[in-house]
Every structure is written in C-alpha cells, then in structure tokens.
Write an enzyme that holds these catalytic residues in place. Structure first.
Site, PDB file in Angstrom:
ATOM      1  N   SER B 205      30.584  47.855  27.300  1.00  0.00           N
ATOM      2  CA  SER B 205      30.625  47.790  25.838  1.00  0.00           C
ATOM      3  C   SER B 205      31.698  46.854  25.300  1.00  0.00           C
ATOM      4  O   SER B 205      31.560  46.353  24.186  1.00  0.00           O
ATOM      5  CB  SER B 205      30.827  49.185  25.258  1.00  0.00           C
ATOM      6  OG  SER B 205      29.703  49.971  25.539  1.00  0.00           O
ATOM      7  N   ASP B 264      38.445  52.596  21.359  1.00  0.00           N
ATOM      8  CA  ASP B 264      37.435  52.391  22.401  1.00  0.00           C
ATOM      9  C   ASP B 264      36.848  50.975  22.279  1.00  0.00           C
ATOM     10  O   ASP B 264      37.022  50.299  21.273  1.00  0.00           O
ATOM     11  CB  ASP B 264      36.342  53.461  22.246  1.00  0.00           C
ATOM     12  CG  ASP B 264      35.534  53.663  23.531  1.00  0.00           C
ATOM     13  OD1 ASP B 264      35.932  53.123  24.582  1.00  0.00           O
ATOM     14  OD2 ASP B 264      34.516  54.365  23.473  1.00  0.00           O
ATOM     15  N   HIS B 413      24.965  58.392  29.283  1.00  0.00           N
ATOM     16  CA  HIS B 413      25.659  58.384  30.579  1.00  0.00           C
ATOM     17  C   HIS B 413      25.571  59.774  31.208  1.00  0.00           C
ATOM     18  O   HIS B 413      25.393  59.902  32.414  1.00  0.00           O
ATOM     19  CB  HIS B 413      27.136  58.025  30.412  1.00  0.00           C
ATOM     20  CG  HIS B 413      27.414  56.566  30.379  1.00  0.00           C
ATOM     21  ND1 HIS B 413      27.170  55.738  31.450  1.00  0.00           N
ATOM     22  CD2 HIS B 413      27.926  55.773  29.412  1.00  0.00           C
ATOM     23  CE1 HIS B 413      27.525  54.499  31.138  1.00  0.00           C
ATOM     24  NE2 HIS B 413      27.981  54.493  29.900  1.00  0.00           N
ATOM     25  N   ASP B 451      24.471  47.510  22.061  1.00  0.00           N
ATOM     26  CA  ASP B 451      25.266  46.561  22.834  1.00  0.00           C
ATOM     27  C   ASP B 451      24.731  46.404  24.260  1.00  0.00           C
ATOM     28  O   ASP B 451      25.055  45.456  24.949  1.00  0.00           O
ATOM     29  CB  ASP B 451      26.739  46.968  22.846  1.00  0.00           C
ATOM     30  CG  ASP B 451      26.947  48.413  23.264  1.00  0.00           C
ATOM     31  OD1 ASP B 451      25.954  49.152  23.415  1.00  0.00           O
ATOM     32  OD2 ASP B 451      28.113  48.801  23.452  1.00  0.00           O
TER      33      ASP B 451
HETATM   34 ZN   LIG Z   1      28.612  53.122  28.453  1.00  0.00          ZN
END
Ligand SMILES: [Zn+2]
Lengths: 175, 604
Positions: B205, B264, B413, B451
């Site tokens: 990302s 992040d 995830h 993304d």
């Molecule tokens: Zn990820």
C-alpha cells in the site's frame, strides 16, 4: 518481519531446538511440559506451588483507555512486584535469540506488509526469561507465573516497548 | 430491368468478396498485427532515478540520482540532459562519489518546460565505458475548466470483487438485476488501473499510494522516494507529492482521513518521504512539517503521537505530537462526541484510537465490548469525511482530500470478507457524502480507486439448510440462487452479517486455515506464526470447519495482495482523463491536470 528474517528464524530454530533441548534436561519435566527456565537455584517446578500467585486476566490490565493513553487498573497497580499468574498465547518471538517473548490474549499473526514490529495490540504482557526462547507451541494457551513489573521499558537490542512485564519462573500449558 | 434491391445485394456481395480477397492477400503477404518484442527484465549496472519512462508535472521537484555498480570504482560519470550537461541544465552542482557503488546526485531539481527529456549517462571505469539512456516525459496536457477541489478515495485492497460484494450486501439483487448500484459505481468515468511498483509485480500500500501521490513508481514499503541501495530509510531520492504541490503552488488546503493508524502507508504516502513505511513515529512528526502539513488529520493511531512516558505510546522519545499540533492552533478530537463539537475550525486533528480504528461491524453493528474495550465512541468514516470537507472547503483556493477505507484490506488479509464488505459499504457512504458536496458546487473531482487487489472471488452462495456442510454446502451455478441478506432499515448495511444463505467467497491464495463460511463474532486471524511457520488458527472456526491447505509460503500467515488490476471510478471536472487501462501513476497526473496545477508557480 520480512521474508528474509522469517527464513532466518526458521533456520535458527532448526539449529536451536536440539541444542537447547539437550542443554536443559534438568528442567524438562516430561514430554508434555513446554519448558522451564529456572530463574532461581531451586528446582523450577517446585517453588510456586506453595506460594500465592494472584490470578490476572488480560481484560484486567487497564481500567481506562482513550486516544490519549492507557491507565493501569487498580488491581494491576496493587500487584506490582508481586507474584501473578496469567494465561494467554505466546506470540512468535521477534528474534529466536531473545530472552523474552510477548504473551497475547488471542493467537497472533503478524502480517509483514500491513503490520510492523510495532503493530502489537495494547493488551500484551512481555514475559522475561533467564534464557533464550526455544521452540514452543504458539497455538495452545500457556500459563505464566512470575513477578509483575510495570512501566515503560524499551528493549535495547530490538527497541521493543513494553508496559506490563512478568519475570517468569514457570511456564506451562494452560488447562 | 432495373432492380434496386438486386443492385444493393450485388454491391454487398462485391464488398464481401473484396474484403475476403484483402484478408487472403494480407495473410499471404504476412501482414498481421505486429507486437513489439521485449526482453526479460535485467538489473542494469547504471541505476538512474527517476526511472526510465518516468512522467513529471512541469516544475515538480525531485532529487536526481544515479548509482553505478562496478567491480572497480568508476572514475567519471557524465550526465547529459537533452544534450546539455546535467549541472548546466538543472543549474545546480552535482555531488559525486566514486566507489564500487558510485553515486551522482543533484537534489531538488525540476523540469522547467513541458517536453520530452532524454538523459544520457556515460560511466568510465578501468574496464572501459558503459552507457545508459532513459527517457522522461513532461506532458503539456491542459484542462479547459479546472476543478477547485479533488477528493481521492482509496479503498485499500478494494478489488472489483470487493466492490461487488458490497453491491450485493448493500443493495441486493432481484431476478438477476441489482436493485441499485453503489455510490462509487454511479460515476461518469471508469478505468482499470495497473498496480505494480518499480521493483515487483505485486505492490504494497505504501508503494501504490505513492504512485497516486507523486506520479512516480516506488518500491514495496517505500513512499515519495525512489529506493536507492543504502540502508538509511531517509536518504532516498525524493519526488514532490500532491500535498506539497497543492500547498506550495497554490496555497490550497489538504486533508487525510483513514480508519487505520493515520501514519499507515496510504495516508502517509500523501505527504511523507521514506523508504520504510514502518517508521510511523517519523511519519507522525513529519505531519508537522509546513512543507506538507495537512490541515485536517482524522483517523486512528494516536500511539505514534504520544510521548513515550504515556502508557500506550509507541514513540521512542518524549515528543508530544498532539501538544505540538495544539500549539499550532489545531483543535483536538479524541472521540465522536468531540468531533461533532469541534464544528468547522480552520484545521483539525482527530485521533480516535491508539491503534487502527475498529471496523464498522464491531463499531456500529454488534458493538461487541470484547472487541471495542473502552473505545465505544469512535466516529464513522462518514462522520470524518463530512467534517473534513466542511473544514477544508473554507479555503477559497480549494483543497485536496484523501479518504481511505483502510480495513477493507486489513480484513481481506484476515480472510474476513464480511468485515471487509461492511467497511467497503462504509466508504461508499462516505463517497455519497462527497458526491453531495460536489453536486452543490460542481467544481470538485471525486476519484474512487483501490491501491491493489486481493484474491477474493464470489463462487456462489453457502448454506447448511439441507444438512450439507463444508465444500458440499457451497452452492454453485443454479444451486447458488441468492443470498438472504436484507437491509430492512435502509441504512445501506445488511441487518445481519450472518444470514441463513450467505455468499460463498473463496480466496485464490491463503495460508493453512479453517473455513466454515460463517461470520466471526470477533476478528480472528486465519493462521498464526509458530516456529517461523504459519499454522492454521484453531480459534478461527469454533463451530468446526474444513482445513484448507495453504498455497503460499508458510512464512506468511495471511492472505496476500494479488497483482490484479483494480477499477477506478471518477466524476467531476477532469474525470474524462480516466478511461481504458491506465498505469497507477496516471492517477496523479489526472489529479494535477484536473486542478490545472503548474509546479513552476509559487503561491503568493
Ligand atoms: Zn495489505
């Protein structure tokens, strides 16, 4: 943790497991026992049986939490320096040679790309050992008994920050 | 006799004959569609940063750097830019070091004119000379009626399939026709975005957000830089990003909103420059840097803003970043109530969790105390988006806002498609708020993009009503029918994340894990690390489930990003730029074109 360090860890584990196993025969009770690190001279499986270890739960660590920080619970504060017992899961060590590991409420997976070494939950307990961590089951709950330490501490080698720590004198599989 | 019908028929026959003859002739003469040949990738000894085929906004600042790997130290590096010595072209002295990894660097340069650029590098070593040429582009594309504002929504990991899961759950489907489309689907333009970075087919990302923020490719874990060979995560050659550009050239406002730690990768890449996304304490303090200081910062992750003496902090120093923002005049909000009370100040810092904010299902649907703990008053992404727009739109010069639906990725995830989908819907509702704002003024470009993708796909439905379980209960083709999600209160979110007929979502890649297709009461990792190997987490399927044997290296305990192209939808001035298949760096070029930015300008 990136791929390379994971591989290094696997490789180190392969080397470490037999070495430690042989070197620790006196402290291994039986096949099902996980391991013991004798912090004192006395046999590791004896002393705490006679003593009161106050039971502690992960949900009891903090009484207050907001974006401005955590507050230790009165119970946690009152147990500072005393013997406590807590059950949880052993998170994979940052490095196999460290003499500490992280105990978590639930089994942990560290995602290499969406997480970093700093990305641990807030309710964790750092378990200090007198020797490096050897192969342990990470998927079954374990119970740790030892002296409770509180307050900010950063591990010099790894930069790992901890607030709640237990200097372990016994670790065994939880019932 | 004259027969017009016959004549037309005859003509058409003649035409077909001619076409047939042409086809035969072209086949015989070997005239076919030609494909450009290409070679397998190789690492050149001369690494030029920015890379070959890089594209720049005119006046966009960047560090020009070359690394030369050679057995014996290089003795000379000659660099020509469009035939002129680079130092003359850029009007700056280069710093050159000769070693086995020789370096040549000119910091903070820019292309002053729109043009094609050729950079020719000649390196002399004991063994002789080596040359390399790269080409750049500084496009002249100008928009007639520019946008005043741009709002960029990044659904992290929001693949086409993730959008579709949200459409099914949020809108429902009747007799094969969707009852409605998502807000992010009801937009004028659609493009497919390729996602690779300059180092690898599969991106993370940081790398992909960096492409959106700078127009330049980067490397896994890096943002706002081209990754050089040194270990230092702060010395890599930089490229100017969107927040720096809108501030420097036009004095626009800028905002970042995310449900993750605000430090992040995705929000960080809008402003920061580092090789290592995990440097989140550095990223937090970089938010104070006037070069790229966002006017609105809303999200999770206060632990990187608190001094180390405060329990819960992850900082390694005593800096109190929250206090430093306060001193700059930022009101501070730490929960939803305070965010509402903040009104519309000129700038705003809101941090609502020590770590990532909780996901929508846990925050708003189940409100499970075991998950939320004391964090029971977190705002929604809609709340944050609305506040950000209200604050930023006070600036008459316009604004750039990035809003991230972060946990779509984090939950995919974890192979928790239900939690991911509720968060996709949450972001979709935030898109709806932005569209409403855009409608009023007509001068805002809205872009919604992912993304990167995840390997989640909808196979059919899943139910155990006839007693079948596991793979036999996965309903395929005609047996699939329809899932029984319902949204009785019309809030856009299905009332029950666990209906009797649910979707059968299957993953193309995964670690060893247990699957039972059911909604998990508490977010639970599919696999855990044990002795350096990912093993299936038995907590994952408490009611029992099938063990799925992993198909990725056991070093990774989660489902991983896939290299699939991702959809982009856009609406507003400049949205016409987005069509067909585009490289991810084009998102940046679409933004700066829409705003009519010129990197040569300095705000007055
Ligand atoms: Zn990820």
């Amino acid at each position: 943790m990136n791929k390379l360090t994971s591989r290094v860890i696997i490789a180190m584990m392969l080397i470490w497991v037999p070495l430690n196993w042989l070197g620790q025969d006196g402290t291994i009770r039986n096949e099902s026992s996980l391991f013991c690190t004798p912090a004192q001279a006395a046999p590791a499986w004896l002393p705490w049986f006679g003593e009161e270890a106050a039971p502690l739960e992960f949900s009891e660590l903090y009484s207050g939490a907001s974006a401005l920080g955590l507050e230790f619970s009165p119970k946690l504060e009152s147990l500072k320096g005393k013997k406590v017992r807590i059950s949880g899961f052993m998170a994979p060590p940052l490095k196999p040679t460290l003499n500490f590991f992280v105990l978590t409420k639930v089994p942990m997976a560290i995602c290499p790309f969406c997480s970093t070494d700093a990305d641990w939950p807030d309710d964790i307990v750092l378990i200090k050992l007198s020797e490096a961590v050897t192969a342990l089951p990470f998927d079954r709950p374990i119970t740790v008994t030892g002296q409770l330490e509180l307050g900010y501490q950063m591990d010099e080698e790894t930069g790992f920050v901890s607030l709640v720590r237990i200097v372990a004198d016994n670790i065994e599989e939880a019932n | 006799m004259y027969n017009p019908k016959m004549s037309v028929l005859c003509l058409s026959r003649c035409f077909r004959l001619v076409v047939a003859l042409l086809v035969v002739a072209s086949l015989m003469s070997g005239v076919t569609v030609s494909y450009a040949a290409y070679r397998a990738p190789e690492v050149p000894n001369i690494n030029i940063m920015p890379i070959d085929r890089a594209k720049f906004l005119v006046g966009q600042k960047f560090d020009f750097a070359i690394e030369v790997k050679s057995d014996t130290p290089a003795s000379a590096i000659e660099v020509l830019v469009n035939g002129k010595k680079a130092e003359t072209f850029f009007g700056k002295q280069a710093v050159v070091k000769f070693d086995n990894m020789s370096t040549y660097r000119i910091n903070e340069v820019a292309f002053p004119q729109t043009s094609k650029v050729t950079v020719a590098v000649t390196v002399k070593t004991e063994k002789g000379t080596e040359k390399r040429t790269v080409n750049y582009e500084v496009p002249a594309d100008k928009i007639k009626k520019p946008a005043k504002n741009v709002i960029l929504f990044v659904g992290d990991g929001m693949s086409l399939q993730a959008r579709q899961m949200a459409r099914i759950l949020s809108k429902g489907i009747t007799e094969g026709k969707y009852n409605d489309l998502l807000e992010m689907e009801k937009m004028s333009n659609l493009a497919l975005i390729t996602t690779s970075g300059n180092d690898s087919l599969v991106t993370d990302s940081a790398n992909s957000a960096s492409a959106y923020a700078t127009g330049h490719k980067s490397t896994v874990n890096a943002m706002g830089v081209y990754a050089d060979s040194t270990k230092d995560p702060f010395d890599d050659p930089k490229v100017e990003n969107i927040i720096e550009l809108v501030k420097r050239t036009r004095g626009m406002s800028a905002g970042i909103v995310s449900t993750a730690n605000i430090t992040d990768a995705t929000p960080a890449a809008m402003l920061a420059h580092t090789r290592k996304r995990s440097e989140q304490n550095f990223i937090a303090q970089e938010m104070l840097n006037p070069l790229h200081r966002p006017d609105v910062i809303l999200g999770g992750g206060s632990r990187h803003f608190l001094p180390k003496s405060v329990p819960g902090s992850k900082r390694s120093d005593e800096r109190n970043i929250i206090e430093e923002f306060k001193e700059l005049g930022y009101p501070i909000a730490t929960n939803k109530t305070q965010l509402k009370q903040a009104g519309t100040p000129d700038k705003l810092l809101g941090l609502f969790q020590l770590d990532n904010m909780d996901v929508y299902v846990d925050r708003e649907v189940t409100k499970n105390p075991a998950v939320l703990g004391k964090f029971t008053d977190q705002p929604t992404l809609m709340d944050m988006t609305k506040t950000a727009i209200n604050v930023l739109s006070k600036n008459q010069k316009g604004f750039f806002l990035m809003v991230e639906g972060a946990s779509i990725d984090k939950q995919l995830h974890a192979m928790d498609w239900q939690r991911a989908t509720y968060d996709t819907i949450e972001m979709d509702k935030a898109v709806g708020i932005a569209k409403e704002f855009a409608k009023k003024n007509g001068d805002t470009l809205i872009i919604v993009v992912a993304d990167h993708a995840h390997g989640a796909s909808i196979t059919g439905t899943y139910h155990e009503k006839d007693g079948k379980t596991g793979r036999e209960a996965v309903r395929i083709y005609a047996d699939a029918g329809w899932p029984t999600f319902a949204d009785a209160d019309g809030d856009g979110f299905p009332d029950n994340p666990n209906p009797d007929v649910t979707l059968a979502v299957q993953f193309a890649n995964h670690p060893d894990y247990y699957e039972n297709e059911k909604f998990l009461d508490v977010p639970t990792s599919p696999a855990i690390m044990a002795d350096g190997k990912a093993i299936a987490n038995t907590k994952r399927a408490p009611q029992g489930g099938d063990l799925k044997v992993g198909n990725i290296p056991a070093s990774d305990p989660s489902e991983v990003h896939s290299a699939d192209d991702v959809p982009l939808t856009a609406e507003g001035p400049g949205a016409d730029y987005f069509k067909g298949i585009m490289d991810n760096t084009e998102v940046f070029h679409g933004i700066v074109r829409a705003l009519g930015l010129d990197g040569r300008n300095e705000k007055k």
